[in-house]
Design an enzyme around this catalytic site. Structure first.
Site, PDB file in Angstrom:
ATOM      1  N   SER A 106       7.335   9.307  11.890  1.00  0.00           N
ATOM      2  CA  SER A 106       6.247   9.198  10.917  1.00  0.00           C
ATOM      3  C   SER A 106       6.784   9.314   9.494  1.00  0.00           C
ATOM      4  O   SER A 106       7.282  10.355   9.075  1.00  0.00           O
ATOM      5  CB  SER A 106       5.202  10.288  11.159  1.00  0.00           C
ATOM      6  OG  SER A 106       4.398  10.423  10.005  1.00  0.00           O
ATOM      7  N   ASP A 150       2.362  -1.151  11.929  1.00  0.00           N
ATOM      8  CA  ASP A 150       1.034  -1.538  11.438  1.00  0.00           C
ATOM      9  C   ASP A 150       0.667  -2.977  11.809  1.00  0.00           C
ATOM     10  O   ASP A 150      -0.413  -3.451  11.466  1.00  0.00           O
ATOM     11  CB  ASP A 150       0.961  -1.362   9.913  1.00  0.00           C
ATOM     12  CG  ASP A 150       0.934   0.122   9.529  1.00  0.00           C
ATOM     13  OD1 ASP A 150       0.654   0.961  10.409  1.00  0.00           O
ATOM     14  OD2 ASP A 150       1.205   0.437   8.363  1.00  0.00           O
ATOM     15  N   GLN A 177       4.966   9.305   6.931  1.00  0.00           N
ATOM     16  CA  GLN A 177       4.072  10.188   6.166  1.00  0.00           C
ATOM     17  C   GLN A 177       4.547  11.632   6.262  1.00  0.00           C
ATOM     18  O   GLN A 177       4.592  12.355   5.260  1.00  0.00           O
ATOM     19  CB  GLN A 177       2.639  10.056   6.685  1.00  0.00           C
ATOM     20  CG  GLN A 177       2.069   8.665   6.434  1.00  0.00           C
ATOM     21  CD  GLN A 177       0.716   8.447   7.055  1.00  0.00           C
ATOM     22  OE1 GLN A 177       0.208   9.293   7.797  1.00  0.00           O
ATOM     23  NE2 GLN A 177       0.112   7.302   6.778  1.00  0.00           N
ATOM     24  N   LYS A 182       0.825  -1.211   0.000  1.00  0.00           N
ATOM     25  CA  LYS A 182       0.000   0.000   0.000  1.00  0.00           C
ATOM     26  C   LYS A 182       0.862   1.265   0.000  1.00  0.00           C
ATOM     27  O   LYS A 182       0.607   2.200  -0.757  1.00  0.00           O
ATOM     28  CB  LYS A 182      -0.935  -0.012   1.214  1.00  0.00           C
ATOM     29  CG  LYS A 182      -1.830   1.211   1.325  1.00  0.00           C
ATOM     30  CD  LYS A 182      -3.113   0.904   2.048  1.00  0.00           C
ATOM     31  CE  LYS A 182      -2.930   0.809   3.551  1.00  0.00           C
ATOM     32  NZ  LYS A 182      -2.856   2.123   4.215  1.00  0.00           N
ATOM     33  N   GLY A 191      -4.464   8.212   5.429  1.00  0.00           N
ATOM     34  CA  GLY A 191      -3.548   9.207   5.994  1.00  0.00           C
ATOM     35  C   GLY A 191      -2.366   9.437   5.069  1.00  0.00           C
ATOM     36  O   GLY A 191      -1.903  10.561   4.890  1.00  0.00           O
TER      37      GLY A 191
HETATM   38  C1  S3P Z   1       2.749   4.900   6.185  1.00  0.00           C
HETATM   39  C2  S3P Z   1       3.350   5.283   7.346  1.00  0.00           C
HETATM   40  C3  S3P Z   1       2.886   4.893   8.694  1.00  0.00           C
HETATM   41  C4  S3P Z   1       1.947   3.685   8.605  1.00  0.00           C
HETATM   42  C5  S3P Z   1       0.907   3.852   7.545  1.00  0.00           C
HETATM   43  C6  S3P Z   1       1.567   4.022   6.179  1.00  0.00           C
HETATM   44  C7  S3P Z   1       3.299   5.371   4.902  1.00  0.00           C
HETATM   45  O1  S3P Z   1       2.164   5.962   9.269  1.00  0.00           O
HETATM   46  O2  S3P Z   1       1.333   3.466   9.854  1.00  0.00           O
HETATM   47  O3  S3P Z   1       0.039   2.739   7.509  1.00  0.00           O
HETATM   48  O4  S3P Z   1       2.908   4.857   3.838  1.00  0.00           O
HETATM   49  O5  S3P Z   1       4.143   6.273   4.924  1.00  0.00           O
HETATM   50  P1  S3P Z   1       2.886   7.191  10.036  1.00  0.00           P
HETATM   51  O6  S3P Z   1       3.677   7.934   9.067  1.00  0.00           O
HETATM   52  O7  S3P Z   1       1.756   7.989  10.607  1.00  0.00           O
HETATM   53  O8  S3P Z   1       3.709   6.534  11.102  1.00  0.00           O
END
Ligand code: S3P
Length: 441
Positions: free
Chosen positions: A169, A321, A171, A24, A97
């Site tokens: 994070s 996760d 993200q 994903k 997110g």
């Molecule tokens: C993700 C980062 C993680 C993870 C999310 C996917 C990503 O979140 O929990 O399912 O694709 O960068 P955070 O960046 O909030 O830790």
């Protein structure tokens, strides 16, 4: 399928080879990066889940065309300044997110107002963690009470920034990395360890990036560029989806599972390290490097006596996760398992720590909580006989899948609601469970 299922029987022994759908995190990144490249990119094995469909809808609303072919998606980008959008565009990121935060980074140079909204769950999550650093670039970003909707008006006059990402994070780190591409100058990021797929992509795309690391932090430098070229990419299997089948196999009798072509990037394999520390015997075979990402087949067999674990905190980020399903393994292990400082778990699609504890309590599994630390009192002879109803979990896809695996391995009679939520990350989840022999009504 109706929106609830009933599971009354444990799964019987299985020996199978499966594949899971595309990762994903990598799928969303590949769609967004292709939308900003120059030319046609081809994405193979793209995850066809709600979160990724929302990413495709998003780039379409930004004037980017994509086509679906039988083997791949083709996306035509017009470069880092190539988005063409209507006035007052509203982007609905749904449950994702990753999409909502990363697209903010890419909108940093778009001189029109765009509003980002999301579903009920995403609307409860904190966005200040990303709007604060992105504002430093010189964009105008407003959120309501640190949450969605977030309104952004980008700027053509961006300055590079120095940013300390303290939460671990990916993200937030990635949003800043994407925005950094659009500045004239050097952005410097000091980031607590988190998944590094964006870094791998930048390297593969020949984007000027320098990375150095110490035990706790990564130091990343990114130079602004004018453009980068389109690319082809085969998305590997998602280890976060495998996680459910790995624990299913471990906790089932006389079973063996091979999962083909899975991304085993070190920043994602915390679950394997944790389960192997609990004396599982999970192996990677046929390892290969694909454009900076490690790929392998995962081999796992039943383990009747898992041991408890004092989970080292440094594994939190690479298993973030997967904790829900790790808790089920801990419930069946011999001894008391300790997990520490899991505050980030409550910042996900649902407050996962709170919800997991409620579910474990419902199953009669002893759990002690101290703030964000928990102890799970495991029992290898655990056999459930009661009736359990799982609902009101904010349609969190991972809570749903964890509950299904618990029902198929621990026994009892389960009614599990909101089964549609699997579509967020893993639409084939139930199909694969049935292939393995699970009886689901
Ligand atoms: C993700 C980062 C993680 C993870 C999310 C996917 C990503 O979140 O929990 O399912 O694709 O960068 P955070 O960046 O909030 O830790």
């Amino acid at each position: 399928m109706t929106n609830h299922i009933v599971i009354k029987k444990k799964i019987t022994p299985f020996k199978k080879k499966i594949g899971v759908s595309g990762d994903k995190s990598i799928s969303i990144r590949s769609v967004l990066l292709a939308s900003q490249a120059i030319g046609k990119s081809k994405l193979y094995n793209l995850l066809e889940s709600e979160d990724v469909f929302n990413a495709l809808k998003t780039i379409k609303s930004l004037g980017i065309k994509y086509k679906k072919f039988s083997s791949h998606y083709e996306i035509t980008g017009y470069g880092l300044n190539g988005y063409k959008l209507k006035k007052n565009l509203v982007i609905d990121a749904g449950n994702s997110g990753t999409l909502a935060r990363l697209i903010l980074g890419l909108l940093i140079n778009v001189n029109k107002s765009v509003k980002i909204v999301g579903d009920k769950s995403l609307s409860k999550r904190d966005f200040s963690r990303v709007t604060e650093p992105l504002s430093l670039f010189g964009a105008n970003i407003n959120s309501s009470n640190r949450k969605l909707p977030v309104k952004i008006i980008g700027s053509e006059f961006l300055r590079p920034i120095n940013y300390f990402e303290k939460l671990g994070s990916a993200q937030c780190k990635s949003a800043v990395m994407l925005a950094a591409l659009k500045t004239h100058g050097l952005t410097k990021i000091k980031a607590k360890k988190s998944r590094d797929h964006t870094e791998m992509f930048f390297k593969h795309l020949n984007i000027p990036i320098k990375i150095s690391k110490n035990k706790k932090f990564d130091f990343i430098e990114i130079k602004g560029i004018s453009n980068f070229k389109s690319f082809d990419y085969i998305i590997p299997g998602d280890i976060s989806s495998c996680a459910f089948f790995i624990v299913l196999t471990l906790l089932s009798k006389k079973s063996y599972l091979v999962i083909k072509n899975v991304n085993i990037n070190k920043t994602r394999t915390g679950i394997i390290t944790i389960l192997n520390k609990m004396k599982a015997n999970i192996n990677f075979k046929n390892k290969k490097n694909y454009k900076g990402e490690l790929i392998a087949d995962i081999h796992v067999k039943s383990k009747s006596k898992l041991l408890s674990i004092k989970c080292p905190e440094k594994l939190n980020s690479s298993a973030i996760d997967e904790f829900l399903i790790i808790f089920i393994a801990a419930a069946k292990a011999k001894g008391i398992s300790h997990f520490k400082n899991l505050s980030e778990l409550n910042k996900k699609e649902s407050p996962r720590l709170d919800i997991a504890i409620k579910i474990l309590n419902k199953l009669g599994i002893k759990v002690k909580r101290n703030n964000y630390d928990i102890k799970i009192y495991g029992n290898p002879d655990l056999k459930l006989e009661g009736k359990y109803v799982i609902k009101n979990f904010m349609k969190d896809h991972r809570v749903l899948m964890m509950s299904c695996i618990a029902s198929l391995t621990l026994g009892g009679e389960w009614k599990i609601y909101d089964t549609d939520s699997a579509k967020t990350s893993f639409p084939n989840f139930f199909k694969i469970l049935k292939q393995l022999g699970a009886k689901i009504n």
